[in-house]
Design an enzyme around this catalytic site. Structure first.
Site, PDB file in Angstrom:
ATOM      1  N   HIS B  60      37.663  42.329  32.416  1.00 19.54           N
ATOM      2  CA  HIS B  60      37.456  43.557  33.062  1.00 19.54           C
ATOM      3  C   HIS B  60      38.827  44.224  33.318  1.00 19.54           C
ATOM      4  O   HIS B  60      39.167  44.039  34.281  1.00 19.54           O
ATOM      5  CB  HIS B  60      36.309  43.724  33.844  1.00 19.54           C
ATOM      6  CG  HIS B  60      36.043  42.933  35.169  1.00 19.54           C
ATOM      7  ND1 HIS B  60      36.478  41.379  34.543  1.00 19.54           N
ATOM      8  CD2 HIS B  60      36.308  42.860  36.222  1.00 19.54           C
ATOM      9  CE1 HIS B  60      36.510  41.331  35.609  1.00 19.54           C
ATOM     10  NE2 HIS B  60      35.849  41.568  36.985  1.00 19.54           N
ATOM     11  N   HIS B  62      38.864  45.478  37.098  1.00 16.86           N
ATOM     12  CA  HIS B  62      38.806  44.742  38.451  1.00 16.86           C
ATOM     13  C   HIS B  62      40.356  44.534  38.887  1.00 16.86           C
ATOM     14  O   HIS B  62      40.945  43.891  38.204  1.00 16.86           O
ATOM     15  CB  HIS B  62      37.697  43.802  39.119  1.00 16.86           C
ATOM     16  CG  HIS B  62      36.526  44.371  39.123  1.00 16.86           C
ATOM     17  ND1 HIS B  62      35.147  43.908  38.860  1.00 16.86           N
ATOM     18  CD2 HIS B  62      35.875  45.925  39.322  1.00 16.86           C
ATOM     19  CE1 HIS B  62      34.077  45.017  39.758  1.00 16.86           C
ATOM     20  NE2 HIS B  62      34.959  46.113  39.487  1.00 16.86           N
ATOM     21  N   ASP B  64      41.907  42.056  40.486  1.00 13.66           N
ATOM     22  CA  ASP B  64      42.001  40.815  40.526  1.00 13.66           C
ATOM     23  C   ASP B  64      42.057  40.371  39.302  1.00 13.66           C
ATOM     24  O   ASP B  64      43.019  39.040  39.000  1.00 13.66           O
ATOM     25  CB  ASP B  64      41.321  39.453  41.340  1.00 13.66           C
ATOM     26  CG  ASP B  64      39.804  40.112  41.085  1.00 13.66           C
ATOM     27  OD1 ASP B  64      39.039  41.683  40.503  1.00 13.66           O
ATOM     28  OD2 ASP B  64      39.104  39.092  40.847  1.00 13.66           O
ATOM     29  N   HIS B  65      42.052  41.352  37.998  1.00 19.30           N
ATOM     30  CA  HIS B  65      42.271  41.182  36.531  1.00 19.30           C
ATOM     31  C   HIS B  65      43.309  41.576  35.906  1.00 19.30           C
ATOM     32  O   HIS B  65      43.483  41.057  34.923  1.00 19.30           O
ATOM     33  CB  HIS B  65      40.771  40.695  36.328  1.00 19.30           C
ATOM     34  CG  HIS B  65      40.102  40.324  36.751  1.00 19.30           C
ATOM     35  ND1 HIS B  65      39.273  39.079  35.862  1.00 19.30           N
ATOM     36  CD2 HIS B  65      38.775  39.608  37.727  1.00 19.30           C
ATOM     37  CE1 HIS B  65      38.398  37.994  36.812  1.00 19.30           C
ATOM     38  NE2 HIS B  65      38.586  38.602  38.054  1.00 19.30           N
ATOM     39  N   HIS B 137      28.861  41.756  34.196  1.00 20.30           N
ATOM     40  CA  HIS B 137      29.310  41.996  35.729  1.00 20.30           C
ATOM     41  C   HIS B 137      29.088  43.221  35.763  1.00 20.30           C
ATOM     42  O   HIS B 137      27.785  44.404  35.054  1.00 20.30           O
ATOM     43  CB  HIS B 137      30.931  41.861  35.278  1.00 20.30           C
ATOM     44  CG  HIS B 137      31.647  41.807  36.178  1.00 20.30           C
ATOM     45  ND1 HIS B 137      30.712  40.584  37.970  1.00 20.30           N
ATOM     46  CD2 HIS B 137      32.817  42.238  36.876  1.00 20.30           C
ATOM     47  CE1 HIS B 137      32.240  40.873  39.064  1.00 20.30           C
ATOM     48  NE2 HIS B 137      32.685  42.238  38.132  1.00 20.30           N
ATOM     49  N   ASP B 207      34.609  37.259  34.549  1.00 17.92           N
ATOM     50  CA  ASP B 207      33.664  37.574  35.636  1.00 17.92           C
ATOM     51  C   ASP B 207      31.974  38.095  34.908  1.00 17.92           C
ATOM     52  O   ASP B 207      31.958  39.346  34.196  1.00 17.92           O
ATOM     53  CB  ASP B 207      33.806  38.720  37.193  1.00 17.92           C
ATOM     54  CG  ASP B 207      34.700  37.893  37.717  1.00 17.92           C
ATOM     55  OD1 ASP B 207      35.616  36.900  36.772  1.00 17.92           O
ATOM     56  OD2 ASP B 207      35.419  39.631  38.564  1.00 17.92           O
ATOM     57  N   HIS B 265      37.562  31.117  39.434  1.00 19.26           N
ATOM     58  CA  HIS B 265      37.129  32.066  40.225  1.00 19.26           C
ATOM     59  C   HIS B 265      36.674  32.079  41.253  1.00 19.26           C
ATOM     60  O   HIS B 265      35.446  32.744  41.740  1.00 19.26           O
ATOM     61  CB  HIS B 265      36.344  33.440  39.061  1.00 19.26           C
ATOM     62  CG  HIS B 265      36.532  34.782  39.973  1.00 19.26           C
ATOM     63  ND1 HIS B 265      35.660  35.591  40.339  1.00 19.26           N
ATOM     64  CD2 HIS B 265      37.609  35.919  39.476  1.00 19.26           C
ATOM     65  CE1 HIS B 265      35.856  37.014  40.725  1.00 19.26           C
ATOM     66  NE2 HIS B 265      37.026  36.831  40.169  1.00 19.26           N
TER      67      HIS B 265
END
Lengths: 302, 302
Positions: B60, B62, B64-65, B137, B207, B265
């Site tokens: 996804h 976000h 941090d990914h 998520h 996530d 995570h």
């Protein structure tokens, strides 16, 4: 005033060095020069609080100098930052910051104020001014000089006593540049204060070939942080890609009469900076190859 | 088939963990799940060659990914990559990749093929297929199952000898699923080969809250790599932000009957995974808190 080298490698990271970023710890705030990918994690390993960063100066828009911005901004936001963050850089910087702020599902909880700067401009904040000069790279690039405001001269205690000024509040007044009165006689600060002293000056070049504009910008700086991508056996390669050798960086330091030269932006081919430092010291003795997370306190010269 | 945990932290990096990325080393190529900022440097510390990455699956959008993509692509290009790179992810992924490729002055020397995937689709390459499922998520998110093609059954040496098949090229032919002829008599592979055996299966959730769609996707997987942002004392916080607790991840693993559960995570609040691993093991014994740069070889079950 403390310089913290967050990343001293160029082009891409290596096991030994992260890509470029230098933090300058000032009283109450931190100013950053460049912000390559992974800078926020380097900050975590350092003594610098990433929440105190007030201004980030980007030298140019090659990835190893700015890709750390979106992650850093995001983490500041997740940690509750509310104060605006100022980002400066050459032409294209504000468009790029905008594009980065629009990646994925990201909303910043604070304002990011990005501005494009021209060469040879001056920007004032707190007790500092930042001046720009054109760096000689393959894309529009700026070098930055951060100059501290001049400090008052030294207080001459002997003179003050001779003039019969009593110790205490009057001393402070004179040090603050205000006149005092003793038995009806006005004493100007100049009577006890020496000449105004220069503030400290730090110059960060970003990526550049040796440049006269940078020599001028760096004149008399306490610290010059200069591109040193390669050693002089690769001088033509360095020149082709708009970079400097250690020897060239040292010549700039010498011509500008700086106090100290830090070499940064080493090609990933170097596992350590020994060769580059040695080469630079042959031209300018006060040369040092910067290492990731190394710190250097800039003291007053007088 | 080897899993290499490049980053096991969530939200933002810490001293102890980088943000999310998991590499899967396959014969001749590497597949990657997520690519947070700093992943290219984690790769340098690992046994994985970043030049061999053929496909990146983003769970996804976000930061941090996915923020590690532009730096990784750039470094691949600077190191002379010519083979195309495939990037997959949920809706919005291809737009985002395009935006990242347009940051600064960047030109890739190879093709980056980005595609948005729907949930419940299947994608085949080499000896593998990747299936997607909707993760639960706060933004569109996909979980991925990578399944190896079934392997031929076991060769029954005793039977082969009893049938008078001479050792040598005929054995190989039968193992490759082809019939052979001995003294005018045709022998089908089924006469000496056992039933086809399942290939290995790895599931990566990205996530997510605990999800029935993921239980279904993970059914019988050898390894499940599941969101484990918090421990169960923070269950409602985890749920509010679309994440799972260790206990919830373990329940999914148990319901899906997987071989092994890796927790990833972790919130930056955890300095190590002990508490989370202990919690998960209370529900599903084969649970492990993944650590940055840890490796796990996935063996055949039979």
């Amino acid at each position: 005033m403390k310089i913290v080298f967050l990343g001293t490698g160029g082009t891409y990271p290596s096991k030994f060095r992260n890509v470029t970023s230098v933090a300058l710890q000032l009283p109450g705030e931190v100013v950053m020069f460049d912000c390559g990918e992974g800078t926020q994690r380097q900050l975590m390993y350092s003594s610098v609080s990433f929440m105190k960063i007030s201004r980030i100066f980007i030298s140019h828009l090659h990835a190893d100098h700015f890709l750390g911005l979106p992650g850093l901004i995001q983490s500041m936001s997740l940690n509750g930052r509310e104060e605006p963050l100022n980002i400066y850089g050459p032409k294209g910087t504000s468009d790029n910051v905008r594009a980065m702020m629009n990646l994925g599902y990201f909303k910043s909880g604070f304002e990011v104020l990005a501005n494009d700067l021209d060469e040879d401009v001056e920007l004032g904040f707190s007790a500092y001014r930042v001046r720009t000069a054109r760096a000689d790279h393959t894309v529009p690039s700026l070098a930055y000089a951060l100059e501290e405001s001049p400090r008052p001269g030294k207080f001459d205690l002997k003179k003050a006593k001779r003039l019969g000024i009593p110790e205490g509040p009057m001393y402070r007044k004179l040090q603050e540049g205000k006149a005092v009165e003793i038995r009806g006689k006005k004493i100007e600060p100049g009577a006890v204060m020496g000449p105004t002293r220069q503030g400290r000056k730090i110059v960060y070049t970003g990526d550049t070939k040796p440049s006269k504009a940078i020599v001028k910008l760096a004149e008399g700086a306490d610290v010059l942080i200069h591109d040193c991508t390669l050693d002089s056996t690769h001088a033509s390669l360095a020149s082709d890609f708009g970079h400097s050798t250690a020897e060239e960086a040292a010549k700039v330091a010498k011509a500008a009469g700086v106090g100290m030269l830090f070499l940064v932006h080493f090609s990933p081919r170097y596992e350590n900076g020994e060769l580059l430092e040695k080469e630079a010291r042959g031209v300018f003795k006060n040369s040092k190859a910067a290492e990731d997370l190394a710190e250097f306190t800039v003291r007053y010269r007088d």
